[in-house]
Design an enzyme around this catalytic site. Structure first.
Site, PDB file in Angstrom:
ATOM      1  N   ALA A  78       3.704  -6.815  -2.422  1.00  0.00           N
ATOM      2  CA  ALA A  78       2.755  -5.738  -2.119  1.00  0.00           C
ATOM      3  C   ALA A  78       1.330  -6.265  -2.121  1.00  0.00           C
ATOM      4  CB  ALA A  78       2.889  -4.636  -3.173  1.00  0.00           C
ATOM      5  N   ASP A 234       9.017  -4.855  -2.633  1.00  0.00           N
ATOM      6  CA  ASP A 234      10.256  -5.503  -3.085  1.00  0.00           C
ATOM      7  C   ASP A 234      10.640  -5.073  -4.501  1.00  0.00           C
ATOM      8  OD1 ASP A 234       8.756  -8.860  -3.413  1.00  0.00           O
ATOM      9  OD2 ASP A 234       8.223  -6.944  -4.315  1.00  0.00           O
ATOM     10  N   THR A 235       9.657  -4.873  -5.352  1.00  0.00           N
ATOM     11  CA  THR A 235       9.988  -4.482  -6.735  1.00  0.00           C
ATOM     12  C   THR A 235      10.614  -3.095  -6.774  1.00  0.00           C
ATOM     13  OG1 THR A 235       8.116  -5.832  -7.441  1.00  0.00           O
ATOM     14  CG2 THR A 235       9.061  -4.354  -9.085  1.00  0.00           C
TER      15      THR A 235
HETATM   16  C1  LIG Z   1       1.301  -8.777  -6.059  1.00  0.00           C
HETATM   17  C2  LIG Z   1       2.299  -7.776  -6.539  1.00  0.00           C
HETATM   18  O1  LIG Z   1       2.146  -7.493  -7.878  1.00  0.00           O
HETATM   19  C3  LIG Z   1       3.616  -8.303  -6.193  1.00  0.00           C
HETATM   20  O2  LIG Z   1       3.911  -7.648  -4.975  1.00  0.00           O
HETATM   21  C4  LIG Z   1       4.774  -8.003  -7.118  1.00  0.00           C
HETATM   22  O3  LIG Z   1       4.844  -6.641  -7.451  1.00  0.00           O
HETATM   23  C5  LIG Z   1       5.971  -8.400  -6.355  1.00  0.00           C
HETATM   24  O4  LIG Z   1       6.311  -7.752  -5.421  1.00  0.00           O
HETATM   25  C6  LIG Z   1       6.662  -9.628  -6.772  1.00  0.00           C
HETATM   26  O5  LIG Z   1       7.607 -10.028  -5.843  1.00  0.00           O
HETATM   27  P1  LIG Z   1       8.179 -11.519  -5.947  1.00  0.00           P
HETATM   28  O6  LIG Z   1       9.572 -11.363  -5.418  1.00  0.00           O
HETATM   29  O7  LIG Z   1       7.279 -12.354  -5.091  1.00  0.00           O
HETATM   30  O8  LIG Z   1       8.141 -11.921  -7.393  1.00  0.00           O
HETATM   31 MG   LIG Z   2      11.389 -11.228  -4.966  1.00  0.00          MG
END
Ligand SMILES: C[C@H](O)[C@H](O)[C@@H](O)C(=O)COP(=O)(O)O
Ligand SMILES: [Mg+2]
Ligand SMILES: Nc1ncnc2c1ncn2[C@@H]1O[C@H](COP(=O)(O)OP(=O)(O)O)[C@@H](O)[C@H]1O
EC number: 2.7.1.5
Length: 493
Positions: A78, A234-235
């Site tokens: 994000a 994604d989270t």
């Molecule tokens: C920058 C955000 O906090 C970040 O999107 C986080 O929430 C996230 O999505 C982490 O995804 P990863 O799969 O890259 O760890």
């Molecule tokens: Mg991920």
């Protein structure tokens, strides 16, 4: 109908085919590709065209496997955004959230509006790279040329289907949504000289976006692909994929970032949640993800990048196990670890500054990283219980980091909670669950979570197991040195 998840995190992306067969959720990774940002003239950028091409390549490969029709869900990290002009073209390349342009922006913005006011409006944690701060630093001429501001997953969906939306789980991470009004906050938009109309209409997990326009990709033979809106952050999809059956559970989405929190039916916005910097990102189906960002596996990814010998992550865990007990506390959430030039040197410098033993070998450094992440996870669980008033019985660790049994054991030992580890592809699994619900193959998310629990091998780490006694001793040592470190740091300042 086949269902395909596109999950793109900061370190890697993947296409995963999923469906329900003989009462089990089956998944198969059909395409994986690297992700990462590069520096050009002092600015860090993602390669968004590379990501789009890899999605299309993955779809074309699915066609060779016999997939003629499918649904597709897209989730990514994000906070980052794409500026799209009147002709539908990017105004500039996509700047990565680890860019240094927002290092001081929170200080600048809080001269106009207090942290307390921003938090009461949005309920979102203060991360230096939130979209609010990135747009504040954006060149005004770029915003003037901008017809649409889109988050990365929404932009990828737009490039595939021609349909432009603002999916809410991803949009909530901008720190621009007013959680009471359930829309962009006018005061914050005004501060940025941005109009609400520059953001496309909201969409919600389970909505249909549109069909992939195969004519956009004449060089590829693609299946007929219906794009469904999932937890585009994604989270949000990772949390949807957590195989929790009982109540009082917390999750840790362990990838490049460690996102640790609970699922709540309402936002938790209090003096304490602000003090501990917890966030209320919007979840799927009207829930809230009350969580905190911990620096996560970014640390070990960057350590690995600066080692002279090439280790894979499993080998780094083996090296950590062989090393002596960790003797130093490092608060990896310190901004200095957000994007240092050399993570190994930064860790060693921190230890010298705080008069702690300096880890030298790969095993010592890896053990120091894993030990201290486990401490941070355990402290977060304490904070979450104190803020929410809930008692957490179990922690579900999902994502690539769930394969790190060293951390799983340590987290169980010091948090005193039962730890469940897996699935490592929970984000893709959650993405597919939402597609299955949209396609009426599942009634609701709990049915989906039960299916995940019965379909994947989930490891269990019990805090009372004897093997953890030694770990507890180590943690007493590490936490004691942390207290000393904090004292020394304050004394020094
Ligand atoms: C920058 C955000 O906090 C970040 O999107 C986080 O929430 C996230 O999505 C982490 O995804 P990863 O799969 O890259 O760890
Ligand atoms: Mg991920
Ligand atoms: N076999 C393994 N053993 C231990 N840790 C692993 C293993 N495979 C991956 N990991 C961890 O998972 C992380 C990647 O998790 P992932 O969820 O794919 O990240 P992202 O979605 O952010 O790209 C790696 O940085 C590494 O720390």
């Amino acid at each position: 109908m086949t269902h395909i998840a596109v999950d793109i995190g900061a370190s890697s992306g993947r296409l995963v085919i999923g469906d329900i067969k003989n009462g089990k959720l089956t998944i198969e990774e059909i395409h994986r590709f690297a992700n990462g940002f590069t520096e050009r003239n002092g600015t860090y950028y993602w390669d968004i065209d590379h990501l789009l091409t890899e999605i299309v390549k993955g779809l074309a490969y699915a066609k060779t496997l016999g997939v003629k029709r499918c649904t597709l869900g897209i989730d990514t990290w994000a906070t980052d955004y794409v500026l799209v002009d009147q002709e539908g073209k990017r105004v500039q390349e996509v700047i990565a959230y680890r860019d240094k342009r927002t290092e001081r922006t929170i200080e600048k913005i809080t001269k106009h509006i207090s942290k307390k006011d921003i938090y009461e409006k949005t309920g979102i944690q203060f991360l230096s790279f939130n979209t609010l701060y990135q747009l504040y630093e954006e060149k005004k001429e770029n915003l003037e040329k901008t017809k649409m501001i889109m988050t990365v997953p929404d932009y990828l969906g737009y490039k595939l289907t021609g349909c432009a939306v603002t999916e809410v789980t991803s949009a909530s991470c901008t720190q621009l949504l007013n959680v009471k009004e359930k829309d962009f906050d006018q005061d914050l938009l005004q501060l940025l000289s941005i109009e609400r109309e520059q953001f496309p209409p909201f969409s919600y997990p389970g909505d249909m976006l549109g069909y992939v326009r195969n004519e956009y990709f004449p060089d590829y033979d693609l299946p007929e692909t219906k794009v469904i809106i999932v937890g585009s952050h994604d989270t949000a999809s990772a949390v949807a994929g957590v195989p929790a059956a009982e109540k009082n559970w917390a999750y840790l989405s362990s990838g490049t970032w460690s996102l640790i929190g609970i699922e709540s039916d309402a936002p938790i916005i209090t003096e304490k949640s602000l003090f501990y910097n917890y966030t209320n990102e919007w979840g799927v189906f009207g829930t809230y993800r009350f969580l905190k960002n911990i620096m996560g596996m970014w640390i070990i990814q960057e350590v690995r990048r600066h080692l002279t010998k090439d280790y894979n992550f499993a080998q780094m865990v083996d090296e950590a196990r062989k090393a002596p007990p960790c003797k130093q506390f490092i608060n990896f959430n310190d901004q200095r670890f957000f994007n240092p030039d050399n993570m190994v040197e930064e860790i060693q410098k921190y230890c010298r500054e705080t008069l702690q033993p300096v880890p030298q070998s790969t095993g010592e450094i890896a053990r120091c990283v894993f030990t201290n992440l486990a401490i941070l996870y355990s402290l977060s669980i304490d904070e979450i219980e104190s803020i929410s008033g809930r008692t957490i019985d179990s922690l579900y660790i999902v994502g690539g980091g769930s394969q790190n049994d060293f951390i799983n054991e340590m987290t169980a030992a010091v948090s005193r909670k039962t730890v469940f580890a897996g699935p490592s592809e929970a984000t893709a699994v959650g993405n597919i669950l939402i597609q299955l619900i949209a396609e009426k193959k599942l009634a609701n998310l709990q049915e989906g979570r039960n299916l995940v629990l019965n379909s994947f091998s989930i490891k269990r780490f019990d805090p009372r197991e004897s093997g953890n006694d030694a770990l507890k001793e180590q943690f007493k040592q590490a936490v004691f040195s942390w207290i000393c470190t904090e004292y020394r740091l304050h004394k020094k300042n």
